[in-house]
Write a protein that holds these residues in place. Structure first.
Motif, PDB file in Angstrom:
ATOM      1  N   ARG A   1       0.826  -1.331   0.070  1.00  0.00           N
ATOM      2  CA  ARG A   1       0.051   0.036  -0.094  1.00  0.00           C
ATOM      3  C   ARG A   1       0.892   1.233  -0.163  1.00  0.00           C
ATOM      4  O   ARG A   1       1.927   1.113   0.402  1.00  0.00           O
ATOM      5  N   GLN A   2       0.393   2.375  -0.390  1.00  0.00           N
ATOM      6  CA  GLN A   2       0.857   3.518  -0.329  1.00  0.00           C
ATOM      7  C   GLN A   2       1.214   4.243   0.945  1.00  0.00           C
ATOM      8  O   GLN A   2       0.506   4.255   1.847  1.00  0.00           O
ATOM      9  N   PRO A   3       2.601   4.182   1.245  1.00  0.00           N
ATOM     10  CA  PRO A   3       3.006   4.571   2.663  1.00  0.00           C
ATOM     11  C   PRO A   3       3.093   5.879   2.884  1.00  0.00           C
ATOM     12  O   PRO A   3       3.319   6.700   2.079  1.00  0.00           O
ATOM     13  N   ASN A   4       2.882   6.174   4.183  1.00  0.00           N
ATOM     14  CA  ASN A   4       2.773   7.721   4.553  1.00  0.00           C
ATOM     15  C   ASN A   4       3.686   7.766   6.079  1.00  0.00           C
ATOM     16  O   ASN A   4       5.068   7.649   5.747  1.00  0.00           O
TER      17      ASN A   4
ATOM     18  N   VAL B   1       4.238   1.383   9.741  1.00  0.00           N
ATOM     19  CA  VAL B   1       4.191   2.230   8.568  1.00  0.00           C
ATOM     20  C   VAL B   1       2.585   2.339   8.478  1.00  0.00           C
ATOM     21  O   VAL B   1       1.817   1.169   8.660  1.00  0.00           O
ATOM     22  N   CYS B   2       1.990   3.468   8.291  1.00  0.00           N
ATOM     23  CA  CYS B   2       0.620   3.742   8.051  1.00  0.00           C
ATOM     24  C   CYS B   2       0.459   4.127   6.487  1.00  0.00           C
ATOM     25  O   CYS B   2       1.121   4.726   5.907  1.00  0.00           O
ATOM     26  N   SER B   3      -0.749   3.681   5.941  1.00  0.00           N
ATOM     27  CA  SER B   3      -1.073   3.946   4.671  1.00  0.00           C
ATOM     28  C   SER B   3      -1.922   5.083   4.283  1.00  0.00           C
ATOM     29  O   SER B   3      -2.727   5.468   5.143  1.00  0.00           O
ATOM     30  N   TRP B   4      -1.832   5.380   2.976  1.00  0.00           N
ATOM     31  CA  TRP B   4      -3.102   6.433   2.440  1.00  0.00           C
ATOM     32  C   TRP B   4      -4.003   5.690   1.921  1.00  0.00           C
ATOM     33  O   TRP B   4      -3.898   4.497   1.426  1.00  0.00           O
ATOM     34  N   GLY B   5      -5.115   6.334   1.668  1.00  0.00           N
ATOM     35  CA  GLY B   5      -6.265   5.604   0.626  1.00  0.00           C
ATOM     36  C   GLY B   5      -7.182   5.119   1.686  1.00  0.00           C
ATOM     37  O   GLY B   5      -7.087   4.916   2.832  1.00  0.00           O
ATOM     38  N   ALA B   6      -8.451   4.591   0.899  1.00  0.00           N
ATOM     39  CA  ALA B   6      -9.469   3.844   1.722  1.00  0.00           C
ATOM     40  C   ALA B   6      -9.033   2.615   2.541  1.00  0.00           C
ATOM     41  O   ALA B   6      -8.468   2.189   2.107  1.00  0.00           O
ATOM     42  N   ASN B   7      -9.874   2.698   3.766  1.00  0.00           N
ATOM     43  CA  ASN B   7      -9.359   1.477   4.526  1.00  0.00           C
ATOM     44  C   ASN B   7      -7.971   1.170   4.572  1.00  0.00           C
ATOM     45  O   ASN B   7      -7.426   0.315   4.294  1.00  0.00           O
ATOM     46  N   ALA B   8      -7.408   2.290   5.201  1.00  0.00           N
ATOM     47  CA  ALA B   8      -5.832   2.450   5.378  1.00  0.00           C
ATOM     48  C   ALA B   8      -5.336   1.288   6.205  1.00  0.00           C
ATOM     49  O   ALA B   8      -6.135   0.922   7.333  1.00  0.00           O
ATOM     50  N   VAL B   9      -4.470   0.810   6.095  1.00  0.00           N
ATOM     51  CA  VAL B   9      -3.604  -0.135   6.953  1.00  0.00           C
ATOM     52  C   VAL B   9      -2.369   0.419   7.777  1.00  0.00           C
ATOM     53  O   VAL B   9      -1.963   1.246   7.239  1.00  0.00           O
ATOM     54  N   ILE B  10      -2.190  -0.521   8.869  1.00  0.00           N
ATOM     55  CA  ILE B  10      -1.024  -0.201   9.548  1.00  0.00           C
ATOM     56  C   ILE B  10      -0.047  -1.655   9.251  1.00  0.00           C
ATOM     57  O   ILE B  10      -0.552  -2.646   9.460  1.00  0.00           O
ATOM     58  N   MET B  11       1.212  -1.341   8.724  1.00  0.00           N
ATOM     59  CA  MET B  11       1.971  -2.468   8.382  1.00  0.00           C
ATOM     60  C   MET B  11       3.252  -2.474   9.152  1.00  0.00           C
ATOM     61  O   MET B  11       3.562  -1.522   9.868  1.00  0.00           O
ATOM     62  N   GLY B  12       3.720  -3.691   9.386  1.00  0.00           N
ATOM     63  CA  GLY B  12       4.976  -3.970  10.307  1.00  0.00           C
ATOM     64  C   GLY B  12       6.014  -4.446   9.391  1.00  0.00           C
ATOM     65  O   GLY B  12       5.688  -5.399   8.721  1.00  0.00           O
ATOM     66  N   VAL B  13       7.346  -3.872   9.361  1.00  0.00           N
ATOM     67  CA  VAL B  13       8.445  -4.319   8.807  1.00  0.00           C
ATOM     68  C   VAL B  13       9.492  -4.813   9.717  1.00  0.00           C
ATOM     69  O   VAL B  13       9.934  -3.796  10.288  1.00  0.00           O
ATOM     70  N   PRO B  14      10.001  -6.078   9.664  1.00  0.00           N
ATOM     71  CA  PRO B  14      10.852  -6.282  10.569  1.00  0.00           C
ATOM     72  C   PRO B  14      12.248  -5.701  10.255  1.00  0.00           C
ATOM     73  O   PRO B  14      12.721  -5.637   9.128  1.00  0.00           O
TER      74      PRO B  14
ATOM     75  N   ASN C   1      -6.735   7.827   4.517  1.00  0.00           N
ATOM     76  CA  ASN C   1      -5.533   8.433   4.733  1.00  0.00           C
ATOM     77  C   ASN C   1      -4.999   8.630   6.071  1.00  0.00           C
ATOM     78  O   ASN C   1      -5.355   9.750   6.623  1.00  0.00           O
ATOM     79  N   LEU C   2      -4.307   7.675   6.444  1.00  0.00           N
ATOM     80  CA  LEU C   2      -3.631   7.871   7.669  1.00  0.00           C
ATOM     81  C   LEU C   2      -2.268   8.543   7.447  1.00  0.00           C
ATOM     82  O   LEU C   2      -1.792   8.677   6.317  1.00  0.00           O
ATOM     83  N   ASP C   3      -1.968   9.534   8.269  1.00  0.00           N
ATOM     84  CA  ASP C   3      -0.740  10.392   8.085  1.00  0.00           C
ATOM     85  C   ASP C   3       0.606  10.110   9.132  1.00  0.00           C
ATOM     86  O   ASP C   3       1.402   9.408   8.771  1.00  0.00           O
ATOM     87  N   GLY C   4       0.383  10.650  10.382  1.00  0.00           N
ATOM     88  CA  GLY C   4       1.276  10.305  11.202  1.00  0.00           C
ATOM     89  C   GLY C   4       1.189   9.035  12.269  1.00  0.00           C
ATOM     90  O   GLY C   4       0.152   8.666  12.561  1.00  0.00           O
ATOM     91  N   ILE C   5       2.379   8.459  12.611  1.00  0.00           N
ATOM     92  CA  ILE C   5       2.062   7.313  13.424  1.00  0.00           C
ATOM     93  C   ILE C   5       3.231   7.396  14.563  1.00  0.00           C
ATOM     94  O   ILE C   5       4.290   7.677  14.329  1.00  0.00           O
ATOM     95  N   LYS C   6       3.024   7.578  15.935  1.00  0.00           N
ATOM     96  CA  LYS C   6       3.788   7.498  17.057  1.00  0.00           C
ATOM     97  C   LYS C   6       3.472   6.702  18.226  1.00  0.00           C
ATOM     98  O   LYS C   6       2.220   6.426  18.318  1.00  0.00           O
ATOM     99  N   LEU C   7       4.415   6.334  18.991  1.00  0.00           N
ATOM    100  CA  LEU C   7       4.148   5.564  20.238  1.00  0.00           C
ATOM    101  C   LEU C   7       4.295   6.420  21.571  1.00  0.00           C
ATOM    102  O   LEU C   7       5.269   7.388  21.429  1.00  0.00           O
ATOM    103  N   ASP C   8       3.261   6.322  22.711  1.00  0.00           N
ATOM    104  CA  ASP C   8       3.829   6.968  23.519  1.00  0.00           C
ATOM    105  C   ASP C   8       4.693   6.039  24.600  1.00  0.00           C
ATOM    106  O   ASP C   8       5.067   5.098  24.202  1.00  0.00           O
TER     107      ASP C   8
END
Length: 365
Positions: free
Chosen positions: A148-151, A164-177, A194-201
């Protein structure tokens, strides 16, 4: 016995001045100088926000300025197909790498233990990739091909992966080892576009911005086992958010309104015990009311659970989420400071489980 919690909360609101922010896109933080750095796509500049809230120009980058991150005394920024670095001490450019094959570098994240920077190429199809840039020697290469298109990207070092979060409809969160970039997995398919930023607390909650004219910031657990919880909403195109793990603060750049908003994620508490029994959920009228510049908001929590306390303006627009976390049963008192707010009427709402109650307060300056 019941617990009386005295909680001090400051609401920090940035200025809407166009001279401060111009389509703010991405935020990072220098923990040494305690300054924030914000990229602005329209002015093509990185600006610095100091601890007092004063915003000044830091560096003029040029067109296609997007993700920013801090590493080892420098601020790095995605700029077209390049990664640039600027010295915090001097504001001058100290690093430049043209990433072969990249077309639109967008979200960036740093592995601070190795100096490896991961950058999303904001494209679909065969160009949907994450690139890896070694800030120590300037070497770069295509690292991971994505479905998927990464953001936005985030280095989750504790789990040896890049999120990695993706752009587009029903956007996904991907994990890459980190150790095997060919093993890309979809961790969750979201109901959002259309997910944009992703962070952890610091507690490993995952925060994600949903980019739209009625955008929001949502939170998942680290395993994405439960539906998202809406932390804050009502933003106009919230872009690449930042979670300050030193101060427990969520920072939201809102591109369409030229604002950068700051929300506390944890609550400092002083706890004392007094006699009494909590018999139900209850939201009390703030005191004093009207108030200037601060007022106390108290409420009772009948049973342990996630509690949300938020403030809205008279039109119903969210001003700030004051608390959004699990609390034990008890009585809580908040000293609410109205820093930066104009005179007027405001609503404050308490939600926990099926309980919801709203009251009005008036600020007179």
């Amino acid at each position: 016995m019941k617990l009386l919690f005295t909680v001090i909360i400051s609401l920090i609101i940035s200025s809407n001045s166009f001279s401060q922010y111009s389509n703010p896109e991405s935020v990072t933080y220098d923990p040494v100088g305690k300054n924030y750095y914000i990229s602005n796509t329209l002015s093509q500049k990185i600006v610095k926000r100091d601890p007092s809230g004063t915003v000044t120009d830091f560096a003029t980058v040029g067109s296609s300025i997007y993700g920013v991150t801090y590493y080892n005394g420098n601020i790095y920024v995605a700029n077209g197909n390049r990664i640039r670095g600027y010295s915090i001490a001097t504001g001058t450019q100290v690093f430049l790498d043209t990433v072969t094959g990249a077309t639109f570098l967008n979200g960036i994240a740093i592995d601070s233990t190795t100096g490896i920077l991961y950058a999303s190429n904001f494209a679909s199809g065969l160009n949907a990739r994450i690139y890896k840039v070694n800030l120590n020697n300037g070497e770069s290469n295509a690292w991971a091909n994505l479905p998927r298109q990464p953001n936005g990207v985030y280095v989750d070092k504790a789990r040896n992966r890049v999120l990695v979060c993706s752009w587009g409809a029903n956007a996904v969160i991907m994990g890459v080892p980190i150790s095997d970039s060919t093993s890309v997995s979809t961790l969750i398919t979201t109901p959002y576009a259309n997910l944009d930023g992703i962070k952890l607390d610091r507690n490993d909650h995952v925060y994600i911005s949903v980019y739209s004219s009625t955008g929001s910031v949502v939170r998942y657990d680290i395993n994405f086992s439960f539906p998202a919880f809406v932390v804050a909403s009502g933003f106009s195109n919230p872009a690449d958010i930042y979670v300050n793990r030193w101060t427990d603060t969520l920072v939201v750049p809102s591109a369409n309104t030229n604002t950068v908003l700051f929300f506390p994620l944890s609550i400092p508490t002083n706890i004392s015990q007094v006699n009494g029994v909590i018999s139900d959920f209850k939201l009390n009228q703030n005191y004093p009311n009207p108030f200037n510049p601060e007022t106390k908001i108290s409420f009772s929590v009948f049973s342990k659970g996630v509690v949300n306390l938020s403030v809205y303006d008279i039109s119903g627009k969210l001003i700030s989420t004051l608390i959004n976390s699990e609390l034990n049963a008890g009585e809580y008192e908040y000293n609410f400071k109205s820093n930066g707010l104009p005179s007027g009427m405001y609503f404050y709402k308490l939600k926990s489980g099926n309980f919801t109650e709203t009251k009005m307060m008036t600020l007179i300056k």
